[in-house]
Structures are given as structure tokens and as C-alpha cells.
Design a protein around this motif. Structure first.
Motif: not given
Length: 299
Positions: A71-83, A112-119
Motif C-alpha cells: 500500500y505504501m509503495v502504491e501510494s508513493a507511485v500514485s503520487g507521481m501522477e497528474s502533478v 517513464k513519466i512524460k511532460n512532468t518536470p523532475v527536480f
């Protein structure tokens, strides 16, 4: 005005919650030197002149061994979506001898995440030599292109303002999602639950704190100024030996946990708190879908 959502990701104990608290200027996320302190996504709101940023504090990404871990890992990965932006935190102190496999796996997810700037925020830079720091930055920047790389020490508040300003550059115009006086969308009850767990993390060792789950069963807020807030909570653990440690000799450990938690709760709520804690054994609760749902760790 500018407004947007920014997720902070990284391995356990990279300093994500400490960074979030620095951004806010107040403590909204619990912290501990122990890994896997954060169990679920938490939103923290930063208001400034002409902007509002909603930071999402996520659990450390690791190889899960329980359903709670999944659950914790899924929460973290889902947090990278639509931001609007992602801050990937690297623990420089833990990476001195080379980037760890867990971090390499996170980078693969980020690629694999497109169009989202990563710092890339390289944390704990005060604890490593400059040569080592430059080496790990080159290793990561050879693997993927980051919007920017910012060395920080979240604990000492070094570089945090620089990172915030860099993130602001990519945030679009948008509405104000929260009023200026709101710093988190977590309820007072949820924060009190985490305060209790933080004290268990602080005062107990080895596997005990990671096998502890908190359920507030009574939460009566004060009805008038000067009144007392009444809170009762169950502390679930997985073994009788853990229960003995949490209670302590003649109840000393439970009193210590309760006293420290009560102090923080009273600062949070602004009134006296009457806190009662009970310790119960629930075998393997971290793998029980029913218990995970009951404690709020459900999808």
C-alpha cells in the motif's frame, strides 16, 4: 497567481518529511531517523506572495514485504501522477559508495513519466565530501535529464529556499485551492494518530515501531475555550513481546509515549488533552486487508 501540486518521492529515510516541514515552516509530517516513517500520502500547503503550492509527502519507495508495504509503495507511485512537478530526493550520505539499487529503480520509474518536470534534490550534502557528491550527481544525470539539480540539507534548512524557487518556475497559473490559514488537508484526528506513532518510532527500537498501528476510538474536541479534549486510542502490535515493550515495566514506556504525544497534541489543538492509550495484539495485522482498511491504509 501560480498554483500547483508537487510530489516529493525517494527511498525511505531520504528526508522527504523533513523537507516538507521546512517548506511549510511548521511541523505537519512526522519525522524519525528510522526508515518507513511515512505510511500514506500527506498534503502540505505552502502559501507565498502570488503562489500556492501543494506538496505531497509520500512513503519511501522500497521492496514491500507486507500488504501494508505494498500500500505504501502504491501510494508513493500514485503520487507521481497528474502533478505539476516532482522532487526526487536522494540521500547523499547513504549513496557515498555508489547509487543504491532502490534509487536506480526509482529513476527508471521517473523516466517513464512524460511532460512532468523532475527536480533532483540531493539531501544531507553536509555529511559527504564534495568529490563524492559530484560523482553521485553525474551518475544520476547520466541516467536521466532532470529539470534542475539542487543540493540541500533539509535538516539544516540549507538550499531549501533555492529548491522552492526553482520549482516555482515551472508551476502554471491557477486557482487558490485552500485558504491561507490551512497548511494541511489532514484532519486534527489524523494528525493526532500520526503523533502517537511518531512517539513509538522515537522511543522503541528494531521491529516494534514498524509493527505498530494506531486507531483513535474516541476523539471529543473541546466544546468551549479552556475545555479539555478527550482522546482514546488503540495501539496495535503483532506480538505479545512487542506489547510488553510498548507498555514497559510498570507501564513506564506507555506513559512516556502518552506524555510526549499529549504535549504535541496540546500545542496542535490549543487546549488541554486527556489521552488514554491501550495496547492490543493483532497477529500479522500488516497483512490483513480488514485491519488495513480499519486503520485507513486502504486504496
Amino acid at each position: 497567481m501560480k498554483s500547483g501540486f508537487v510530489t516529493v518521492v525517494g527511498r525511505p529515510n531520504a528526508g522527504k518529511s523533513t523537507l516538507i516541514n521546512r517548506f511549510i515552516g511548521e511541523k505537519v509530517a512526522i519525522t524519525s531517523p528510522k526508515p518507513q516513517t511515512t505510511r500514506t500520502n500527506l498534503r502540505a500547503i505552502v502559501n507565498g506572495k502570488g503562489y500556492q503550492l501543494i506538496f505531497i509527502d509520500t512513503p519511501g519507495i522500497h521492496t514491500p514485504k507486507t500488504k501494508l508495504g505494498e500500500y505504501m509503495v502504491e501510494s508513493a507511485v500514485s503520487g507521481m501522477e497528474s502533478v505539476d512537478a516532482i522532487i526526487y530526493m536522494l540521500d547523499a550520505e547513504a549513496s557515498q559508495k555508489g547509487i543504491q539499487q532502490g534509487d536506480l529503480e526509482i529513476v527508471e520509474k521517473l523516466k517513464k513519466i512524460k511532460n512532468t518536470p523532475v527536480f533532483l534534490a540531493v539531501n544531507k550534502v553536509d555529511a559527504v565530501p564534495k568529490e563524492s557528491l559530484l560523482g553521485m550527481i553525474k551518475e544520476l544525470t547520466d541516467l536521466m535529464e532532470f529539470k534542475d539539480v539542487v543540493p540541500v540539507s533539509a535538516l539544516k534548512n540549507d538550499g531549501v529556499k533555492i529548491l522552492l524557487n526553482e520549482v516555482l518556475k515551472v508551476i502554471p497559473e491557477g486557482p487558490k485551492y485552500y485558504d491561507d490559514d490551512i497548511i494541511t488537508d489532514s484532519t486534527v484526528k489524523e494528525i493526532c494518530t500520526e503523533i502517537i506513532r511518531e512517539k513509538i518510532l522515537r522511543f522503541t527500537n528494531e521491529e516494534v515501531p514498524h509493527g505498530a498501528g494506531i486507531e483513535i476510538i474516541i476523539f471529543k474536541e473541546p466544546m468551549r475555550p479552556g475545555a479539555t479534549c478527550h482522546i482514546e486510542a488503540n495501539i496495535y502490535c503483532e506480538k505479545n513481546s512487542h506489547k510488553g515493550i510498548l507498555i514497559g515495566k510498570e507501564g513506564a514506556m506507555l506513559k512516556r509515549i502518552g506524555s510526549s504525544a499529549r504535549f504535541d497534541m496540546e500545542k496542535l489543538i490549543g487546549s488541554k488533552v486527556n489521552l488514554k492509550l491501550w495496547v492490543k495484539v493483532k497477529d500479522d495485522w500488516r497483512n490483513s486487508p480488514g485491519m488495513l482498511k480499519e486503520l485507513g491504509y486502504n486504496k
